[in-house]
Scaffold this motif. Structure first.
Motif, short mmCIF file in Angstrom:
data_model
loop_
_atom_site.label_atom_id
_atom_site.label_comp_id
_atom_site.label_asym_id
_atom_site.label_seq_id
_atom_site.Cartn_x
_atom_site.Cartn_y
_atom_site.Cartn_z
N ASN A 134 4.83 -6.13 -14.94
CA ASN A 134 3.77 -6.26 -15.77
C ASN A 134 2.78 -6.99 -15.09
O ASN A 134 2.99 -7.76 -14.27
N VAL A 153 0.20 -1.46 -14.87
CA VAL A 153 1.30 -2.30 -14.13
C VAL A 153 0.69 -2.36 -12.55
O VAL A 153 -0.22 -2.01 -12.21
N THR A 201 10.19 4.42 -14.62
CA THR A 201 10.44 3.28 -14.17
C THR A 201 9.28 2.34 -15.20
O THR A 201 9.68 1.39 -15.65
N ASP A 225 10.75 -5.87 -20.73
CA ASP A 225 10.89 -6.79 -19.68
C ASP A 225 9.64 -6.95 -18.98
O ASP A 225 8.59 -6.32 -19.26
N ARG A 226 9.49 -7.87 -18.09
CA ARG A 226 8.38 -7.97 -17.29
C ARG A 226 8.35 -7.09 -15.88
O ARG A 226 7.15 -7.07 -15.38
N PHE A 227 9.40 -6.79 -15.79
CA PHE A 227 9.62 -5.89 -14.36
C PHE A 227 10.79 -5.01 -14.59
O PHE A 227 11.60 -5.14 -15.13
N ALA A 228 10.47 -3.86 -13.55
CA ALA A 228 11.65 -2.82 -13.71
C ALA A 228 11.83 -2.39 -12.23
O ALA A 228 10.92 -2.22 -11.51
N LYS A 277 10.85 2.70 -18.42
CA LYS A 277 11.97 1.81 -18.75
C LYS A 277 11.20 0.55 -18.84
O LYS A 277 11.92 -0.27 -19.78
N LEU A 278 10.49 -0.19 -18.25
CA LEU A 278 9.78 -1.44 -18.15
C LEU A 278 9.10 -1.75 -19.77
O LEU A 278 9.62 -2.63 -20.58
N ARG A 279 8.55 -0.87 -20.31
CA ARG A 279 8.11 -0.59 -21.76
C ARG A 279 9.16 -0.71 -22.66
O ARG A 279 9.23 -1.57 -23.75
#
Length: 128
Positions: free
Chosen positions: A101, A87, A41, A50-53, A44-46
């Motif tokens: 983030n 995170v 996860t 995005d700001r969150f996943a 995936k965020l990186r």
């Protein structure tokens, strides 16, 4: 037991100073399913910028559920993993893990709100 601790890591603990990388390796090897959820996860965020996943995959076995619970329920383990990936981790219901983030304050607050908890209730997860 939450973690399978090597004699070397136990010696570090007795000496009063634990190497962060050694602790992270212990978490990863002891809780491979939970590690894969959080690391996947975070990646995936990186990758998405995005700001969150959010990961909503239902763990495939009781053992996997237990691993996920142990990782997110332990302040020390969660803190170490959060620092490693830079995170914040949040947990909702039995398997919904959010990775945020540091600047995703509003998103984190929404995910951890009582409103979100109520809206996330599902009959199939009643006894998870």
């Amino acid at each position: 037991m939450s973690l399978t601790v090597s004699p070397a890591l136990l010696e570090q603990a007795h000496a009063g100073k634990i190497n962060d990388a050694d602790f992270l390796r212990c978490i990863e090897s002891s809780l491979p399913y939970a590690w894969s959820v959080v690391s996947g996860t975070a990646e995936k965020l990186r990758a998405n910028g995005d700001r969150f996943a959010i990961n909503e995959d239902v763990p495939p076995t009781d053992e996997a559920w237990g691993q996920l619970f142990r990782l997110v329920a332990s302040d020390a383990m969660r803190k170490a993993v959060e620092q490693h990936y830079d995170v914040r981790i949040a947990f909702q219901n039995c398997c919904k893990v959010g990775i945020f983030n540091s600047d995703a304050v509003a998103e984190y607050e929404d995910f951890t709100s009582t409103r979100a908890q109520i809206l996330n209730q599902k009959p199939e997860l009643l006894n998870c």
